[in-house]
Scaffold this active site. Structure first.
Site, short mmCIF file in Angstrom:
data_model
loop_
_atom_site.label_atom_id
_atom_site.label_comp_id
_atom_site.label_asym_id
_atom_site.label_seq_id
_atom_site.Cartn_x
_atom_site.Cartn_y
_atom_site.Cartn_z
N ASN A 207 -69.51 27.55 21.31
CA ASN A 207 -70.87 27.83 21.76
C ASN A 207 -71.87 27.61 20.64
OD1 ASN A 207 -69.97 28.66 24.33
ND2 ASN A 207 -69.43 30.67 23.51
N LYS B 290 -76.46 24.16 27.60
CA LYS B 290 -75.49 25.24 27.77
C LYS B 290 -75.85 26.42 26.87
CE LYS B 290 -70.77 26.78 27.21
NZ LYS B 290 -69.43 26.56 26.62
N GLU C 221 -69.92 36.86 19.54
CA GLU C 221 -70.47 35.68 18.89
C GLU C 221 -71.99 35.81 18.71
OE1 GLU C 221 -68.07 31.84 19.83
OE2 GLU C 221 -68.45 32.84 21.74
N GLY D 274 -56.13 26.72 19.92
CA GLY D 274 -56.46 27.94 20.63
C GLY D 274 -55.95 27.89 22.06
N ALA D 275 -55.37 29.00 22.52
CA ALA D 275 -54.87 29.11 23.90
C ALA D 275 -55.40 30.39 24.53
CB ALA D 275 -53.35 29.09 23.92
N GLY D 276 -56.69 30.65 24.28
CA GLY D 276 -57.33 31.80 24.90
C GLY D 276 -57.82 31.45 26.29
N GLY E 95 -59.34 27.49 25.98
CA GLY E 95 -58.30 26.52 25.66
C GLY E 95 -57.08 26.66 26.53
#
Length: 307
Positions: free
Chosen positions: A102, A185, A269, A7-9, A12
């Site tokens: 998460n 978290k 989510e 992932g490169a959102g 990431g």
């Protein structure tokens, strides 16, 4: 270590991009469209500290050429199943997987897929988003990673993982308390998410409204009761950080990622952040009416979005 970011959102892309910028051996596993964008524009990060354009290496599903030493899983919870299937060829006998998702449900899925010996816990703290062009935008100065064995015991791979995930400009910590940090978290994200999505407003606007401070206090109290009953009472520093974040939000338009996703019409989510806490509350006999209402609200939004 040979490291694969899945992932490169916003998450990431930020942490993986900063590590690539610092000279670490980073490859991104992405979809073809994202790979094309990164090849054309580079990975662009806009942050309070300044902007960067970073050339990065990418692979798509089916192009993985063998195991990686370290895999950082940085996808949304609703993308987990697809990611697990895509990264299978990257998992070798000694591979460590650090998930930055998460909630807690992803841990069981990872252990089921790859075995407990491969799976660390992971926590990231960052407020970020993607532009329509695919650039990463860091919204505040918060930028932190923590990771380590789920059982808190010694692992000879942890020093190498720590080195691989350090050296950039963000805080990075190998820790024996990662499971507790994950629950804390979750407490933070869920509280911020329930306040902003149930009221459809930044925290500052909620606090300025009649009854707003009392409402946010009740949201926090419900979450604390749930995680405490689940066997993970938050430490004082976690409560101080949460309450301080809410108090500071009087001055800035603090939001949650779920709120920003709702405003943009994107998936949320709901299950991983709110629904699973509601399920814990029901199982443990904890009264949590605000969380139940928030989960119903998010579920209605999700159905309307796909219906």
């Amino acid at each position: 270590m040979r490291t694969l970011f899945v992932g490169a959102g916003a998450t990431g892309g930020y942490f993986g991009g900063r590590l690539a910028e610092a000279g670490r051996d980073i490859t991104f596993l992405v979809r073809p469209a994202r790979a094309a964008t990164l090849a054309e524009r580079g990975l662009r990060i806009h942050s309070p500290a300044g902007d960067s354009t970073i050339p990065v290496r990418t692979v798509t599903a089916g192009e993985i050429d063998g195991p990686y030493d370290l895999i950082v899983l940085a996808v949304k919870s609703y993308g987990l199943d697809g990611a697990l299937n895509d990264l299978k060829p990257a998992v070798g006998p000694e591979t460590v997987i650090v998930p930055l998702l998460n909630g807690m449900r992803h841990i069981d899925a990872l252990i089921s897929a790859f075995g407990s010996g491969h799976v660390y816990g992971g926590v990231c703290m960052i407020a970020g988003t993607l532009t329509d062009e695919g650039d990463v935008v860091q919204l505040t100065g918060l930028q932190r990673l923590a990771y380590g064995p789920l059982d808190g015991g010694p692992d000879p791979r942890l020093p190498a993982v720590t080195e691989a995930l350090s050296g950039a400009e963000f805080d990075s910590e190998g820790t024996t308390t990662v499971t507790q940090q994950m629950w804390e978290k979750w407490l933070f994200l869920a509280s911020l998410g329930v306040v902003t999505t149930l009221m459809r407003s930044p925290v500052s606007e909620v606090l300025a409204a009649p009854g707003g401070p009392a409402f946010t206090d009740r949201v926090i109290a419900e979450a604390v009761a749930i995680v405490t009953a689940a066997g993970h009472p938050p430490r004082e520093q976690a409560l101080t950080f949460l309450r301080g974040s809410i108090t500071n939000a009087r001055k800035v338009p603090t939001t949650s990622s779920m709120y920003r996703d709702m405003q943009a019409g994107r998936p949320v989510e709901a299950d991983a952040i709110v629904g699973d806490l509601v399920a814990h509350a029901e199982r443990l006999g904890v009264d949590a009416p605000l969380y139940a209402a928030a989960y119903t609200n998010l579920s209605v939004y999700s159905r309307g979005r796909t219906g």
